[in-house]
Design a protein around this motif. Structure first.
Motif, PDB file in Angstrom:
ATOM      1  N   ASN A 118      35.335 -58.941 123.046  1.00 53.85           N
ATOM      2  CA  ASN A 118      34.679 -58.823 121.737  1.00 53.85           C
ATOM      3  C   ASN A 118      33.176 -59.090 121.808  1.00 53.85           C
TER       4      ASN A 118
ATOM      5  N   SER B  63      32.652 -67.550 124.210  1.00 52.73           N
ATOM      6  CA  SER B  63      33.956 -67.023 123.799  1.00 52.73           C
ATOM      7  C   SER B  63      35.022 -67.530 124.750  1.00 52.73           C
TER       8      SER B  63
ATOM      9  N   HIS C 249      33.530 -63.754 114.334  1.00 53.00           N
ATOM     10  CA  HIS C 249      33.876 -62.740 115.341  1.00 53.00           C
ATOM     11  C   HIS C 249      32.913 -62.916 116.511  1.00 53.00           C
ATOM     12  N   GLU C 250      33.434 -62.719 117.708  1.00 52.97           N
ATOM     13  CA  GLU C 250      32.588 -62.893 118.885  1.00 52.97           C
ATOM     14  C   GLU C 250      31.414 -61.904 118.902  1.00 52.97           C
ATOM     15  N   GLN C 251      31.621 -60.702 118.377  1.00 45.52           N
ATOM     16  CA  GLN C 251      30.505 -59.755 118.327  1.00 45.52           C
ATOM     17  C   GLN C 251      29.360 -60.314 117.495  1.00 45.52           C
TER      18      GLN C 251
END
Length: 541
Positions: free
Chosen positions: A77, A69, A46-48
């Motif tokens: 995100n 990203s 996940h980008e977070q």
């Protein structure tokens, strides 16, 4: 060469060794160039998570971490992790893809204005519209990210620009140097210190960022001035120093508050009001303040200071060398003993009391090992009761204070310090928020220990709701079998079922070659015992 290849060469010139991120269609030219470079790409789930990894990397290394990203949802995100870096003062450079420039004027698939979205949470962000500007843009992004106060910057690279042919070279890396205060200001600071009856030090994360811990320790020990640290400044003064009182920042009155009440001078070193507002420790606005930092003081009615702006180590050393006196710290030494006795035993019982968990963690971790705390009730217990002895050995997000930080942050910590033990302490809520990155840790072969304080709810919010309203709402949830969940990922799973099991299980987990998850039920009724103890504080005279 293509513009994407030039961008990679510029990153190499900045000393970038790793990039955290997710591949996307708008980044394929950049990724193809990255494959042939010296930089390692860490594909996250996940980008977070990628932003949190870059955030922790920058904070621990002192140089910008990099995350990547694609456009649209990939970029949005990233935003929580980038905002966290912004308020935690972590140097990060975020790179996002974007549609071709010729599509900006019309409604386009996945296009939103990311530059405008990122503007409030970055020090600087820029869209590259001409490939020839790439060397300057990259150099500026890294320089501004690293300059005090550090924080995130953002580069947007549209698809058509990335594919352009260009002839150019990276700009060379340049060190950042900070001045020292004028001699008359050093002299003034020494006189203020000499005349103060009850000075106290408040050390923040700027001390750690500036690698000024040794200078601070020398200053307090030579002048015999006692001090505190913020949550993010933990370790800048060793907890076993006779000059160290406690951390500050609970927003509840603690015994260390008595020290601020008595103080006529606060020496704020690398202090950041984003962690703990001066209105809590200078409510009457009557204390003298020495502001020692890389940057000028924030404008605040409760913070009117004599400002010594420049390199923190140099400033402290100049003051120490110019001071031929010691202060009477007898009151603060007495206060230190009282502070350390808060909530002494008993600690037995199941589910485990949070203070027992914290003490067991300190027992199994060495002086230089790393504890990373997520956000939740456990963070309060760690910040108040976990002794930190060295800088960057307790990593807490306390500016933006985002849940989900610890699991990905521990990945960066273990990558940077493979020979140190790394434990991430988190609530069951924060763990689930970043669960996907457990696969990243396993894929990378990183034996991090993830300790879950399990109370089947958002314990910190429940605590605050009950204190204010006498009841809670919306804070309970169910959990999976964390032991089975760990094993399904290929990690080692444990569940604590008695109050004497945690220490041996922690030792076993720290000996594993794969990530470990420890499900530890916690008794957060102790939160109210802590509140009651703090509410009964009577300052010594």
């Amino acid at each position: 060469m293509k513009a994407s290849e030039l961008a990679i060469k510029c990153l190499e010139a900045e000393g970038v060794s790793h990039i955290f991120g997710l591949p996307g269609e708008a980044d394929i030219d950049f990724l193809d160039a990255l494959k042939d470079s010296s930089i390692t790409f860490i594909s996250t789930r996940h980008e977070q998570g990628a932003a949190f990894m870059a955030n922790a990397w920058g904070r621990l290394k002192g140089k910008p971490g990099v995350c990547l990203s694609t456009l649209g949802p990939g970029a949005t995100n990233l935003m929580t992790g980038i905002a966290d870096a912004f308020l935690d003062r972590s140097p990060v450079v975020a790179i996002t893809g974007q549609v071709e420039l010729l599509k900006f004027h019309k409604e386009t698939h996945q296009y939103v204005d990311i530059i405008s979205a990122f503007r409030p949470i970055t020090k600087w962000n820029h869209r590259i519209e001409k490939a020839i500007t790439i060397p300057e843009v990259v150099r500026k992004a890294f320089r501004l990210s690293a300059i005090e106060k550090p924080g995130p910057t953002h580069i947007e690279l549209p698809e058509d620009v990335a594919a352009e042919e260009i002839i150019a070279e990276p700009l060379p890396f340049q060190d950042i140097n900070y001045p020292e205060p004028e001699p008359h200001l050093i002299k003034k600071a020494v006189e203020v210190l000499r005349n103060a009856r009850n000075p106290i030090v408040l050390a923040g994360n700027g001390v750690i960022r500036g690698r000024a811990s040794a200078a601070l320790r020398n200053f307090v020990e030579k002048l015999e001035i006692c001090g505190t640290t913020s949550f993010m400044g933990m370790g800048s003064l060793p907890a076993d120093s006779p000059c160290f009182l406690s951390t500050v920042g609970l927003q509840l009155r603690d015994y260390v508050s008595c020290g601020f009440d008595r103080a006529d001078l606060v020496i704020a070193v690398g202090y950041d009001p984003v962690e703990f507002s001066p209105e809590y420790w200078n409510p009457e606005r009557n204390k003298k303040i020495l502001h020692i930092d890389f940057t000028p003081a924030e404008v605040d009615a409760h913070y009117k200071a004599i400002e010594l702006v420049g390199d923190i180590s140099t400033t402290l050393n100049l003051i120490t060398e110019s001071s031929d006196f010691k202060k009477d710290s007898s009151y603060y030494l007495n206060l230190k003993g009282i502070t350390e006795s808060l909530l002494d035993g008993p600690f037995n019982g199941f589910p485990l009391k949070p203070l027992k968990i914290v003490k067991e963690l300190r027992t199994v971790l060495g002086r230089d090992d790393i504890l990373i705390s997520d956000v939740g009730a456990h963070k309060i217990w760690i910040a108040r009761f976990y002794p930190a002895y060295e800088p960057n050995t307790v990593i807490i997000t306390n500016g933006f204070s985002s849940m989900g930080f610890a699991l990905p942050a521990a990945i960066s910590a273990k990558m940077l310090y493979p020979d140190k033990k790394v434990v991430a302490a988190m609530g069951d809520g924060g763990f689930i928020m970043s669960l996907g990155e457990l696969e990243t840790a396993i894929r990378l072969g990183l034996p991090v220990v993830y300790l879950i304080f399990n109370d089947d709810g958002y314990g910190l919010i429940s605590w605050k709701q009950k204190l204010k309203f006498g009841r809670d709402f919306g804070t309970s949830f169910g959990n999976p079998d964390f032991k089975a969940l760990a094993e399904s990922f290929g990690a080692k799973g444990y569940r604590i079922e008695a109050d004497d099991e945690l220490a041996p299980i922690l030792q076993d987990a720290l000996s594993q070659k794969v990530p470990s998850i420890i499900d530890c039920p916690v008794d957060y009724s102790e939160n109210f015992r802590l509140t009651e103890a703090l509410g009964r504080i009577i300052c010594p005279t």
